[in-house]
Design a protein around this motif. Structure first.
Motif, mmCIF file in Angstrom:
data_model
loop_
_atom_site.group_PDB
_atom_site.id
_atom_site.type_symbol
_atom_site.label_atom_id
_atom_site.label_comp_id
_atom_site.label_asym_id
_atom_site.label_seq_id
_atom_site.Cartn_x
_atom_site.Cartn_y
_atom_site.Cartn_z
ATOM 1 N N GLU A 1 0.909 -1.167 -0.130
ATOM 2 C CA GLU A 1 0.096 0.187 -0.032
ATOM 3 C C GLU A 1 0.847 1.419 -0.061
ATOM 4 O O GLU A 1 0.620 2.272 -0.893
ATOM 5 C CB GLU A 1 -0.843 -0.058 1.093
ATOM 6 C CG GLU A 1 -1.690 1.211 1.307
ATOM 7 C CD GLU A 1 -2.684 1.361 0.025
ATOM 8 O OE1 GLU A 1 -3.331 2.574 0.016
ATOM 9 O OE2 GLU A 1 -3.023 0.592 -0.881
ATOM 10 N N ILE A 2 1.735 1.130 0.482
ATOM 11 C CA ILE A 2 2.743 2.552 0.625
ATOM 12 C C ILE A 2 3.586 2.759 -0.552
ATOM 13 O O ILE A 2 3.497 3.776 -0.935
ATOM 14 C CB ILE A 2 3.752 2.198 1.960
ATOM 15 C CG1 ILE A 2 3.215 2.225 3.286
ATOM 16 C CG2 ILE A 2 4.987 3.280 1.836
ATOM 17 C CD1 ILE A 2 2.421 3.643 3.705
ATOM 18 N N ARG B 1 2.202 1.558 -3.272
ATOM 19 C CA ARG B 1 1.301 2.130 -4.318
ATOM 20 C C ARG B 1 1.181 3.418 -4.124
ATOM 21 O O ARG B 1 1.037 4.350 -5.421
ATOM 22 C CB ARG B 1 0.005 1.625 -4.223
ATOM 23 C CG ARG B 1 -1.000 1.788 -5.188
ATOM 24 C CD ARG B 1 -2.306 1.175 -4.841
ATOM 25 N NE ARG B 1 -3.033 1.685 -3.514
ATOM 26 C CZ ARG B 1 -3.541 2.889 -3.484
ATOM 27 N NH1 ARG B 1 -3.697 3.651 -4.537
ATOM 28 N NH2 ARG B 1 -4.106 3.371 -2.354
ATOM 29 N N ARG B 2 1.085 4.047 -2.934
ATOM 30 C CA ARG B 2 0.841 5.558 -2.810
ATOM 31 C C ARG B 2 2.157 6.312 -3.097
ATOM 32 O O ARG B 2 2.140 7.578 -3.475
ATOM 33 C CB ARG B 2 0.636 5.722 -1.320
ATOM 34 C CG ARG B 2 -0.783 5.233 -1.034
ATOM 35 C CD ARG B 2 -1.347 5.411 0.125
ATOM 36 N NE ARG B 2 -2.548 5.033 0.982
ATOM 37 C CZ ARG B 2 -3.085 5.361 1.906
ATOM 38 N NH1 ARG B 2 -2.755 6.295 2.713
ATOM 39 N NH2 ARG B 2 -4.227 4.671 2.179
ATOM 40 N N PHE B 3 3.242 5.791 -2.877
ATOM 41 C CA PHE B 3 4.598 6.573 -2.996
ATOM 42 C C PHE B 3 5.489 5.776 -4.021
ATOM 43 O O PHE B 3 6.506 5.020 -3.092
ATOM 44 C CB PHE B 3 5.299 6.793 -1.453
ATOM 45 C CG PHE B 3 4.200 7.554 -0.735
ATOM 46 C CD1 PHE B 3 4.217 8.991 -1.047
ATOM 47 C CD2 PHE B 3 3.335 6.931 0.030
ATOM 48 C CE1 PHE B 3 3.095 9.776 -0.055
ATOM 49 C CE2 PHE B 3 2.615 7.744 0.944
ATOM 50 C CZ PHE B 3 2.484 9.139 0.940
ATOM 51 N N SER C 1 6.083 1.522 9.383
ATOM 52 C CA SER C 1 5.206 2.194 8.366
ATOM 53 C C SER C 1 5.678 2.868 7.499
ATOM 54 O O SER C 1 4.955 3.764 7.008
ATOM 55 C CB SER C 1 3.989 2.596 9.330
ATOM 56 O OG SER C 1 4.652 3.888 10.112
#
Length: 90
Positions: free
Chosen positions: A31-32, A34-36, A59
């Motif tokens: 998820e991280i 994907r966002r960054f 995180s």
């Protein structure tokens, strides 16, 4: 839970670093990243710069690489610093 890795046991087993990426992971990474996407690129760059293992901490406060070869670690440090990334070598 079946198939769940016991991390303490894994670390005690003293497996070669190159095997770690097949078994250890950070569940936040997909998820991280994907966002960054830049963070995913940095992690992949650890491997192309001869890290034996790389992972995002917690995180996402850091991405670290473990190197068997101190010269490769020093060279990677210089290359990452040239990209204006904050790097710590220990």
């Amino acid at each position: 839970e079946a198939g769940k890795l016991d991390y303490a046991e894994w670390l005690r087993s003293r497996r070669p670093l190159r095997e770690w990426k097949e078994h250890l992971r950070n569940d936040f990474e997909p998820e991280i990243f994907r966002r960054f996407p830049r963070l995913a690129t940095i992690k992949q760059s650890m491997y192309t710069r001869d890290a034996e293992f790389s992972l995002m901490s917690g995180s996402g406060s850091a991405i670290y690489g473990l190197f068997e070869n101190p010269d490769a670690a020093q060279e990677a440090k210089g290359l990452f610093e040239a990209e204006e990334l904050r790097v710590f070598l220990s």
